[in-house]
Design a protein around this motif. Sequence first.
Motif, short mmCIF file in Angstrom:
data_model
loop_
_atom_site.label_atom_id
_atom_site.label_comp_id
_atom_site.label_asym_id
_atom_site.label_seq_id
_atom_site.Cartn_x
_atom_site.Cartn_y
_atom_site.Cartn_z
N UNK A 77 0.83 -1.20 0.00
CA UNK A 77 0.00 0.00 0.00
C UNK A 77 0.87 1.26 0.00
N UNK A 78 1.95 1.24 0.78
CA UNK A 78 2.87 2.39 0.83
C UNK A 78 3.44 2.64 -0.57
N UNK A 79 3.87 1.59 -1.25
CA UNK A 79 4.42 1.76 -2.60
C UNK A 79 3.34 2.20 -3.58
N UNK A 80 2.12 1.69 -3.45
CA UNK A 80 1.03 2.16 -4.32
C UNK A 80 0.81 3.65 -4.15
N UNK A 81 0.75 4.09 -2.90
CA UNK A 81 0.52 5.52 -2.63
C UNK A 81 1.67 6.39 -3.13
#
Length: 185
Positions: free
Chosen positions: A121-125
């Motif tokens: 999720x961190x990388x997606x954001x």
Amino acid sequence: MGRRQTIDRDHVLAAAEDIVAQRGAAALTIDAVAKAAGITKGGVQSSFGTKEALIAAMLRRWMQDYADRAGALSGGDSSLLARVAAHVEVTRRDDEDTQRRAASLLALLLQTPEHLVDLRQWYREHSIGLHADDPAARRARLAFLATEGAFFLRFFGLMPMLATEWEATFTDIQGLIPSPDLTLP
């Protein structure tokens, strides 16, 4: 009756980070953290509950620290180029101890599938906008990926890099994107 001792969660999290950074993910146990923090095993458990909750707290702490530093560098500018420039500069400026701790935490997270969700999720954001087809977004994507690659290669010991090589690499990466003057407060 004496007053109940307050446990400093940040101190416990720092002790946990030290264990992972110095001895590896397998060494992270509630008992090891308690000993390193100078508290009882029950104290760690009352503060975090389980090892998984401790790992989640370590991840939240790292994410918040990163967000604070990147936000200070970007001056609140959430544009793609400002976000990537801040990411590059935060990574460049981290001292070796900070980067070693981050790499160790990432290694720990990769071994715990339930935490991969948060990491993904961190990388997606942080990759929002990087897949646009305009030249600026493509250069920003290249800078982001180069930053991550340099970080992982250096701190997982796959490619030793002296401080001068690190700086030269990041000068090249920063040249990929128009970057505002970024200064840490």
